[in-house]
Design an enzyme around this catalytic site. Structure first.
Site, mmCIF file in Angstrom:
data_model
loop_
_atom_site.group_PDB
_atom_site.id
_atom_site.type_symbol
_atom_site.label_atom_id
_atom_site.label_comp_id
_atom_site.label_asym_id
_atom_site.label_seq_id
_atom_site.Cartn_x
_atom_site.Cartn_y
_atom_site.Cartn_z
ATOM 1 N N SER A 55 36.139 -33.816 -5.154
ATOM 2 C CA SER A 55 35.119 -33.109 -4.108
ATOM 3 C C SER A 55 35.805 -32.488 -3.109
ATOM 4 O O SER A 55 35.457 -31.631 -2.473
ATOM 5 C CB SER A 55 34.318 -34.192 -3.675
ATOM 6 O OG SER A 55 35.044 -35.304 -2.974
ATOM 7 N N ASP A 230 34.578 -38.860 7.373
ATOM 8 C CA ASP A 230 34.492 -40.094 6.640
ATOM 9 C C ASP A 230 35.651 -40.617 6.229
ATOM 10 O O ASP A 230 35.813 -41.633 5.619
ATOM 11 C CB ASP A 230 33.460 -39.956 5.369
ATOM 12 C CG ASP A 230 34.064 -38.721 4.387
ATOM 13 O OD1 ASP A 230 35.176 -38.191 4.438
ATOM 14 O OD2 ASP A 230 33.422 -38.725 3.497
ATOM 15 N N HIS A 233 36.471 -36.597 3.251
ATOM 16 C CA HIS A 233 36.325 -35.268 2.921
ATOM 17 C C HIS A 233 36.694 -34.667 4.243
ATOM 18 O O HIS A 233 36.253 -35.021 5.418
ATOM 19 C CB HIS A 233 34.899 -35.339 2.611
ATOM 20 C CG HIS A 233 34.517 -35.995 1.449
ATOM 21 N ND1 HIS A 233 34.137 -37.094 1.334
ATOM 22 C CD2 HIS A 233 34.548 -35.512 0.028
ATOM 23 C CE1 HIS A 233 34.092 -37.716 0.118
ATOM 24 N NE2 HIS A 233 34.137 -36.426 -0.779
#
Length: 253
Positions: A55, A230, A233
């Protein structure tokens, strides 16, 4: 405070891995480089550059429009590509992002022929590993040995089919102050994954980007959650930090 011109980048010194002297991370700031030093010698005319990973690389890319700007996502791959296409406009390079959110190494392997080898990249950049550890905290039974075995197999397969490809490996990283991570759960085990990534980069004569050190040093100047809310990310600023690290590494290879 202009963090790019302060001590934290100077604190990350030039280092090499393997006998070839592949660059890990050069000292100084990308913005301080004279235009003439931005040569990117390993990127030749009509070169293809591929970003692969999870991601962090995916960064919300449009998977139906690979050739458009949206196909690069909104993270470090997009930002690095923008600079490359500006600096190397005359070389007509092609850049692709094939990161997929949630991927672990074995999932890269499952799609590797179509989404990596078939593209025949001249430069292949891989950032993978955070999910290989993170998901073990839930329902994934992987280990650092599995991570190492899978990544070595993937790169061996890659070099067999693309012997001239230049590899760039990003260190998986975590910012412990982030909302999604706990130091008690992540450390020290996650460090083993980082060490494996570094050793594999050395063994495959790849450029290595020590993202953990980069985020650690940046967090001494600005609160850690500025770079990643977080802990996994990156924010837009964190993505730019990563892009600059990627560019410097590749420029010095």
């Amino acid at each position: 405070m202009d963090y790019t011109r302060r001590n934290f980048l100077q604190a990350i010194t030039t280092a090499t891995i393997g006998a070839t002297g592949a660059t890990i991370w050069p000292s100084g700031s990308w913005k301080d480089d004279a235009a003439g030093s931005q040569k990117f010698d390993i990127i030749e005319e009509n070169a293809t550059i591929l970003f692969q990973g999870d991601s962090i690389t995916d960064a919300g890319r449009d998977k139906e429009n690979h050739g458009a700007n949206q196909g690069l996502g909104g993270g470090y791959a997009f930002l690095a590509t923008a600079q490359l296409r500006h600096t190397l406009a005359a070389r007509s390079i092609s850049c692709y992002n094939r990161g997929i959110s949630g991927n672990k190494v074995f999932q890269l392997a499952d799609r590797w022929q179509e989404e990596a080898l078939a593209l025949k990249p001249d430069v292949l950049s891989i950032l993978i590993g955070v999910n290989d550890f993170w998901h073990t905290l839930n329902d994934y039974d992987g280990t650092v040995e599995v991570y190492e075995q899978d990544l070595r197999a993937l790169l061996t397969r890659t070099k067999e089919q693309l012997p001239d490809v230049t590899l760039v490996i990003g260190e998986p990283f975590v910012v412990l102050e982030g909302s999604a991570v706990s130091e008690e759960e992540w450390m020290p085990d996650f460090k083993d994954y980082q060490q494996v990534a570094k050793e594999i980069a050395r063994d495959f004569e790849a450029g290595f980007i020590p993202y953990q050190s980069i985020f650690d040093e940046a967090s001494k100047e600005v609160e850690p959650t500025y770079w990643t809310g977080d802990g996994v990310h990156p924010s837009l600023a964190g993505s730019q930090l990563m892009a600059e690290a990627w560019l410097q590494t590749v420029n010095k290879m």
